[in-house]
Design a protein around this motif. Sequence first.
Motif, PDB file in Angstrom:
ATOM      1  N   ASN A  51     -41.812  -1.265  -3.526  1.00 45.34           N
ATOM      2  CA  ASN A  51     -40.624  -1.020  -2.900  1.00 45.34           C
ATOM      3  C   ASN A  51     -40.004  -2.733  -3.203  1.00 45.34           C
ATOM      4  O   ASN A  51     -38.798  -2.650  -3.676  1.00 45.34           O
ATOM      5  CB  ASN A  51     -40.625  -1.019  -1.479  1.00 45.34           C
ATOM      6  N   GLY A  52     -40.456  -3.548  -2.655  1.00 45.66           N
ATOM      7  CA  GLY A  52     -39.979  -5.080  -2.864  1.00 45.66           C
ATOM      8  C   GLY A  52     -40.206  -5.611  -4.222  1.00 45.66           C
ATOM      9  O   GLY A  52     -41.244  -5.242  -4.951  1.00 45.66           O
ATOM     10  N   LEU A  53     -38.920  -6.137  -4.921  1.00 47.31           N
ATOM     11  CA  LEU A  53     -39.214  -6.695  -6.186  1.00 47.31           C
ATOM     12  C   LEU A  53     -39.298  -8.164  -5.955  1.00 47.31           C
ATOM     13  O   LEU A  53     -38.605  -8.983  -5.390  1.00 47.31           O
ATOM     14  CB  LEU A  53     -37.745  -6.358  -6.825  1.00 47.31           C
ATOM     15  N   PHE A  54     -40.098  -8.884  -6.888  1.00 42.19           N
ATOM     16  CA  PHE A  54     -41.333  -8.282  -7.794  1.00 42.19           C
ATOM     17  C   PHE A  54     -42.458  -8.494  -7.192  1.00 42.19           C
ATOM     18  O   PHE A  54     -43.316  -9.473  -7.430  1.00 42.19           O
ATOM     19  CB  PHE A  54     -41.341  -8.831  -9.188  1.00 42.19           C
ATOM     20  N   TYR A  55     -42.969  -7.764  -6.030  1.00 41.53           N
ATOM     21  CA  TYR A  55     -44.156  -8.006  -5.138  1.00 41.53           C
ATOM     22  C   TYR A  55     -45.170  -6.690  -5.504  1.00 41.53           C
ATOM     23  O   TYR A  55     -44.605  -5.595  -5.415  1.00 41.53           O
ATOM     24  CB  TYR A  55     -43.979  -8.074  -3.819  1.00 41.53           C
ATOM     25  N   PHE A  56     -46.317  -7.227  -5.824  1.00 45.66           N
ATOM     26  CA  PHE A  56     -47.330  -6.018  -5.991  1.00 45.66           C
ATOM     27  C   PHE A  56     -48.010  -5.741  -4.759  1.00 45.66           C
ATOM     28  O   PHE A  56     -48.957  -6.644  -4.309  1.00 45.66           O
ATOM     29  CB  PHE A  56     -48.508  -6.292  -7.093  1.00 45.66           C
ATOM     30  N   ASP A  57     -47.369  -4.472  -4.094  1.00 42.70           N
ATOM     31  CA  ASP A  57     -48.112  -4.413  -2.459  1.00 42.70           C
ATOM     32  C   ASP A  57     -48.447  -3.066  -2.538  1.00 42.70           C
ATOM     33  O   ASP A  57     -48.434  -2.566  -1.428  1.00 42.70           O
ATOM     34  CB  ASP A  57     -47.312  -5.010  -1.651  1.00 42.70           C
ATOM     35  N   THR A 204     -28.044   0.536 -11.404  1.00 39.03           N
ATOM     36  CA  THR A 204     -28.317  -0.368 -10.206  1.00 39.03           C
ATOM     37  C   THR A 204     -29.090  -1.616 -10.751  1.00 39.03           C
ATOM     38  O   THR A 204     -29.958  -1.507 -11.292  1.00 39.03           O
ATOM     39  CB  THR A 204     -29.277   0.462  -9.001  1.00 39.03           C
ATOM     40  N   ILE A 205     -28.646  -2.891  -9.990  1.00 38.20           N
ATOM     41  CA  ILE A 205     -29.363  -3.904 -10.539  1.00 38.20           C
ATOM     42  C   ILE A 205     -29.520  -4.704  -9.054  1.00 38.20           C
ATOM     43  O   ILE A 205     -28.751  -5.065  -8.381  1.00 38.20           O
ATOM     44  CB  ILE A 205     -28.123  -4.936 -11.386  1.00 38.20           C
ATOM     45  N   ILE A 206     -30.936  -5.071  -9.233  1.00 33.03           N
ATOM     46  CA  ILE A 206     -31.415  -5.748  -7.929  1.00 33.03           C
ATOM     47  C   ILE A 206     -32.063  -7.083  -8.377  1.00 33.03           C
ATOM     48  O   ILE A 206     -32.936  -7.021  -9.074  1.00 33.03           O
ATOM     49  CB  ILE A 206     -32.272  -4.803  -7.313  1.00 33.03           C
ATOM     50  N   ALA A 207     -31.937  -8.170  -7.783  1.00 35.40           N
ATOM     51  CA  ALA A 207     -32.554  -9.389  -7.950  1.00 35.40           C
ATOM     52  C   ALA A 207     -34.029  -9.626  -7.227  1.00 35.40           C
ATOM     53  O   ALA A 207     -34.129  -8.807  -6.385  1.00 35.40           O
ATOM     54  CB  ALA A 207     -31.546 -10.464  -7.423  1.00 35.40           C
ATOM     55  N   GLY A 208     -34.832  -9.966  -7.855  1.00 39.18           N
ATOM     56  CA  GLY A 208     -36.067 -10.197  -7.430  1.00 39.18           C
ATOM     57  C   GLY A 208     -36.037 -11.364  -6.263  1.00 39.18           C
ATOM     58  O   GLY A 208     -35.066 -11.691  -5.924  1.00 39.18           O
ATOM     59  N   GLY A 209     -37.160 -11.420  -5.455  1.00 40.24           N
ATOM     60  CA  GLY A 209     -37.083 -12.387  -4.604  1.00 40.24           C
ATOM     61  C   GLY A 209     -36.884 -11.674  -3.102  1.00 40.24           C
ATOM     62  O   GLY A 209     -36.360 -12.442  -2.174  1.00 40.24           O
ATOM     63  N   GLY A 237     -32.673 -15.885 -12.097  1.00 39.68           N
ATOM     64  CA  GLY A 237     -33.716 -15.185 -11.510  1.00 39.68           C
ATOM     65  C   GLY A 237     -34.165 -13.932 -12.350  1.00 39.68           C
ATOM     66  O   GLY A 237     -33.508 -13.768 -13.205  1.00 39.68           O
ATOM     67  N   MET A 238     -35.119 -13.226 -11.894  1.00 39.17           N
ATOM     68  CA  MET A 238     -35.557 -11.866 -12.475  1.00 39.17           C
ATOM     69  C   MET A 238     -34.823 -10.652 -11.854  1.00 39.17           C
ATOM     70  O   MET A 238     -34.598 -10.678 -10.711  1.00 39.17           O
ATOM     71  CB  MET A 238     -37.168 -11.692 -12.349  1.00 39.17           C
ATOM     72  N   TYR A 239     -34.401  -9.973 -12.507  1.00 38.48           N
ATOM     73  CA  TYR A 239     -33.567  -8.713 -12.429  1.00 38.48           C
ATOM     74  C   TYR A 239     -34.053  -7.570 -12.547  1.00 38.48           C
ATOM     75  O   TYR A 239     -34.629  -7.404 -13.666  1.00 38.48           O
ATOM     76  CB  TYR A 239     -31.998  -9.092 -12.554  1.00 38.48           C
TER      77      TYR A 239
END
Lengths: 270, 172
Positions: A51-57, A204-209, A237-239
């Motif tokens: 769900n969260g970008l860019f977290y591997f969980d 849709t564009i979402i920023a990481g973090g 940042g990464m998008y």
Amino acid sequence: MTHRFHSLAAAIALFASLPAISSAHRQWMLPSSTVLSNTDAWVTVDAAVSNGLFYFDHVPMRLASVRITGPDGLERKAQNAATGKYRSTFDVHLNGAGTYKIAMVQSTVFAAWEEAGQQKTWRGSAADLAAHAPAGAQGLKTSRMNSRLETFVTAGKPSSKVFETTGVGLELAPVTHPNDLVTGEAATFQMLLDGKPAAGLDVTIIAGGSRYRDKEGEMKVKTGADGKFSVTFKDPGMYWMNATAAQAGGEGPAAGGRSSYTATFEVLPQ
Amino acid sequence: MRIRVPAAVTGLLTTPLMFAADLEVSVEIPRINVAEYHRPYVAMWIEKPDQSFAANLAVWYDLQTAKAEKGTTWLKDLRMWWRKSGRELTMPVDGVSGATRPPGVHPVVFRGSKAPLASLAPGSYHFVVEASREVGGREVVRIPFQWPAKSAQPVKVQGQSELGQVQVVVKP
């Protein structure tokens, strides 16, 4: 893999809704660098669904469909590939100047039919459909899910050979080079659906973090009649970018369904 | 490219080919007291007033690492220069690239009779210097100048972090 459903309609409806379900969990690839000045360089790529970008969980991306294309149009091998509990990882050797495409392309067909009074369903690649679902089967219904996950990295001078499109599903035709994105400058991309401009498509564009802010802060843009959209990134940042389109279609492997395009872009400060 | 023309003939020429003007700059690399100090990578170039790229002047990067290729790895950290010009080049570039320099004031003279100034059209420009340091920061300083010179008045700009005083003078 066979599932039983109470009715064909329910089976098809479930499949049609799969992209909506999976969009709650985002698929992504995250390269260690996107702009390199060494023309014999390496990048390492994380690939996961979360769900969260860019977290591997959540869960790792499976690497079976990874395709890496070099600036010469030839395929490169993913090296040192490994899949862990939460993410997969692999390395890419950039052995020459230009732009590389790292992609995962999946084309899945869902089929449901009746056989001797029994409800049958099958899910697999379009190429294998004929072998599993008998042609002319009673009440055969098929639905296609096409997904393309991409990211780009450039060593030295950017090149554009990897942007050649295939005409299948939803694809990105960059106007602005995806490794030439900086804050404050408008970037333009064109979306194609089966090779034709995808007009009125929601992107849709979402920023990481996202872990470190309260709001998702997603940007929503719509493509014009020419399939193009423009976006100006405020912060570096990464998008993560995603678009999903419904597709009309015929029977069998060419069935209608849904097509999704997802990419990771890096935006550098000016 | 130098073309020799007899003095008597030069008066007939209206081309800007034979500027006597030189671009004299001095770039101060500040002494920074940190445990791990690396000399910064530095790029100098000329821009038009709309910030479009006009010409490269100098790139100082790590030429001394065991493998020359390794030194180019961090050129991308001169990220403004890399995007405007660096990525188009194959390093090293004769007359442009050189080794990194230690802290201190570094005067550099670019001759009007030589590339790239010999072919620089008259007009308004900016001298741009970008510095990027490993385990450090990055800074860009811009100084406007007229080519050819209207006066030999030096223009000074004080850098804030990775650059000290930067001075530009165009000698007529």
